[in-house]
Design an enzyme around this catalytic site. Structure first.
Site, PDB file in Angstrom:
ATOM      1  N   GLU A  27       0.832  -1.207   0.000  1.00 28.82           N
ATOM      2  CA  GLU A  27       0.000   0.000   0.000  1.00 28.82           C
ATOM      3  C   GLU A  27       0.864   1.253   0.000  1.00 28.82           C
ATOM      4  O   GLU A  27       0.540   2.248  -0.666  1.00 28.82           O
ATOM      5  CB  GLU A  27      -0.910   0.005   1.238  1.00 28.82           C
ATOM      6  CG  GLU A  27      -1.876   1.171   1.313  1.00 28.82           C
ATOM      7  CD  GLU A  27      -2.809   1.207   0.114  1.00 28.82           C
ATOM      8  OE1 GLU A  27      -3.672   0.351  -0.001  1.00 28.82           O
ATOM      9  OE2 GLU A  27      -2.641   2.103  -0.747  1.00 28.82           O
ATOM     10  N   LYS A  87       3.945   4.208 -10.241  1.00 29.09           N
ATOM     11  CA  LYS A  87       2.719   4.082  -9.441  1.00 29.09           C
ATOM     12  C   LYS A  87       1.517   3.780 -10.333  1.00 29.09           C
ATOM     13  O   LYS A  87       0.648   2.967  -9.996  1.00 29.09           O
ATOM     14  CB  LYS A  87       2.496   5.367  -8.642  1.00 29.09           C
ATOM     15  CG  LYS A  87       3.561   5.569  -7.559  1.00 29.09           C
ATOM     16  CD  LYS A  87       3.549   6.996  -7.034  1.00 29.09           C
ATOM     17  CE  LYS A  87       4.537   7.177  -5.895  1.00 29.09           C
ATOM     18  NZ  LYS A  87       4.713   8.607  -5.523  1.00 29.09           N
ATOM     19  N   GLU A 108      14.786  14.424  -4.087  1.00 30.86           N
ATOM     20  CA  GLU A 108      16.010  13.696  -3.761  1.00 30.86           C
ATOM     21  C   GLU A 108      17.221  14.408  -4.366  1.00 30.86           C
ATOM     22  O   GLU A 108      17.069  15.292  -5.217  1.00 30.86           O
ATOM     23  CB  GLU A 108      15.941  12.282  -4.356  1.00 30.86           C
ATOM     24  CG  GLU A 108      14.731  11.482  -3.968  1.00 30.86           C
ATOM     25  CD  GLU A 108      14.780  11.018  -2.524  1.00 30.86           C
ATOM     26  OE1 GLU A 108      15.870  10.679  -2.056  1.00 30.86           O
ATOM     27  OE2 GLU A 108      13.730  11.030  -1.866  1.00 30.86           O
TER      28      GLU A 108
END
Lengths: 319, 319
Positions: B123, B199, B184
């Site tokens: 999840e 995703k 990042e």
């Protein structure tokens, strides 16, 4: 898995149609064949397009006794509650959309299910197809729920939306809502807030545990809301919404604080943008912050899809 | 249930802290005791407040072999993928937040898990704590998903929000996002859209099945978006958002149509109101209509809560 469907109203008809239309799809998703074994109806001459006539029966008890899983979409406490108890007591799984029954008797019914190795699910009881019960009961289990707020009654939201947008009086807006099927012949469950209180009690039990029902909700409906209130709110950049609100228990053994009442919601807030029959709930979590879910609050097919998802979840979990 | 935690970065530290802070709560929700058996780290002198120092180890493989369930929050394909395979191959359950690994190797890893009786959940790989994987994989199983659209990368949404609201250039907004930890050191996975594509591929496989990965996504990032584009859109009542969009397969055997790209979204649409690091997905269903879920897309504690929810789900399902 033999399914007994009790009730063939708006939701029941959709469930029957959807189960009969694509049996292979549901069997594949369930991991085993799903068979609609019968449909309990009050009058045996009922017809639903695409549904074999021989499925209809007036023998509800015989149907319950022959099933592996009972779908109860009759609603209300009696006789539906008796059929649900009969099924669970025999170890037969139950899926229901019956918010009134679950709100008042849910704790007892879960205990009965546990004692007999049966499963009990009711996603469709709150927010139609919007999966808020699963969210609060399962998906947010890794967190502490601090509170919840939302719009969980589409009928009253429709009435308030019409009053605001079309400058209707409460009476005119209710008339329109009745004509469109948003309000029942007896609209008191909606207008007095009891339907929303039932749903809030169900969600709050899943969030925090405890043995309470809708009587724990401080509940005020929308009957006293006037056009003047609605337009005074609009002048200040707000809308009036029937808000169901829960704040978690202050300490161990305490009850959560539960209210259903008309609130002024500033237009900048998400809940102000919930229109017509839509539902939306925001769950405030300690770690995850606010999590939001929204969807159509009612409708035969939408509610039926939540019923079938529960059937598939039970089929998979008990395979 | 003995838990091995691999990784003690932002998410891993939160998971460790949360598991150590309330072991009784998680044990009660899991239906059995949950024990954090060890934490795999690169350097053994790691410290996390509230977490016993003796839990840290650099022996990742020994830790994996001693566990009933492995939580992998190291990220990336190597060596994390090897540890995940080692666990699943031994019948050990895995919970991961590793979207890159699941997007490319998810089909193979599910097969490996099935072959060895292990469970695999992730999840946290999509949308932080927002339970969109459960929604698409389980809660909407009673419906046919027609399409999905949403904002699933908080970093780029933060950059676009700053460009629009504060009249920053892409470079300035990215600098700010880096300073705040939204980007990042190597921001290409976010800025080039690959994180969103990962995703989207994961969600699309759950919605429609099939054996494909992020290579099936037609992907354009936000690097070419200029302040002029943003303000030209604003002048026409729209905002530019990086939208992940899926349309279901046209026929059996076809792939879904998957795109990630900057789109002009009219301000009247829900996705235009998603600010900063938030995520939001709208799933269009045949019966239920549009179902929406939203929440913070990242953050250690938020993502950790999704990880722990998956751990509890596996503990309950395998009790």
């Amino acid at each position: 898995m033999r399914i007994a469907l009790l009730g063939a109203g708006t939701v029941g008809s959709s469930v029957a149609r959807m189960l009969c239309a694509e049996p292979e799809l549901w069997g594949e998703r369930a991991g085993r064949p799903i068979t609609l074994a019968g449909i309990g109806v009050r009058t045996p001459d009922r017809e639903i397009e695409g549904v074999p006539g021989e499925l209809f029966t007036t023998d509800f008890e015989g149907l319950v006794d022959s099933a592996d899983l009972v779908i109860e979409v009759v609603g209300g406490h009696d006789p539906a509650g008796g059929w649900v108890r009969r099924a669970l007591g025999a170890g037969t799984h139950v899926v229901t959309a019956n918010k009134a029954l679950i709100a008042t008797d849910g704790v007892e019914l879960h205990a009965l299910a546990r004692a007999h190795g049966a499963r009990l699910r009711y996603e469709a009881a709150v927010g139609g197809a919007m999966p808020v019960v699963a969210m609060v009961a399962d998906n947010l289990a890794g967190d502490r729920i601090l509170g919840m707020r939302g719009i969980v009654n589409g009928s009253t939201n429709y009435v308030l939306t019409r009053m605001e947008r079309d400058y209707l009086s409460m009476e005119e807006a209710c008339g329109l809502a009745s004509d469109l099927g948003y309000l029942e012949a007896d609209p008191s469950a909606d207008l007095d807030g009891h339907d929303a209180a039932n749903k809030l009690a169900i969600l709050a039990r899943h969030a925090w545990g405890g043995d309470f029902g809708p009587e724990a909700v401080d509940c005020t409906g929308i009957r006293e809301v006037t056009s003047e209130d609605v337009h005074a709110a609009a002048a200040e950049g707000a809308v009036i919404k029937l808000i169901a609100r829960a704040v978690g228990p202050a300490g161990p053994g305490d009850l959560p604080t539960l209210t259903v009442r008309p609130e002024r919601v500033p237009r900048t807030e998400t809940l102000a943008g919930v229109h017509d029959g839509d539902n939306r709930v925001i769950v405030d979590c300690a770690a995850a912050g606010p999590i939001e879910v929204a969807g159509m609050g009612a409708g035969g097919d939408a509610t039926a899809s939540a019923v079938i998802a529960d059937v598939l979840a039970i089929a998979r979990a008990t395979a």
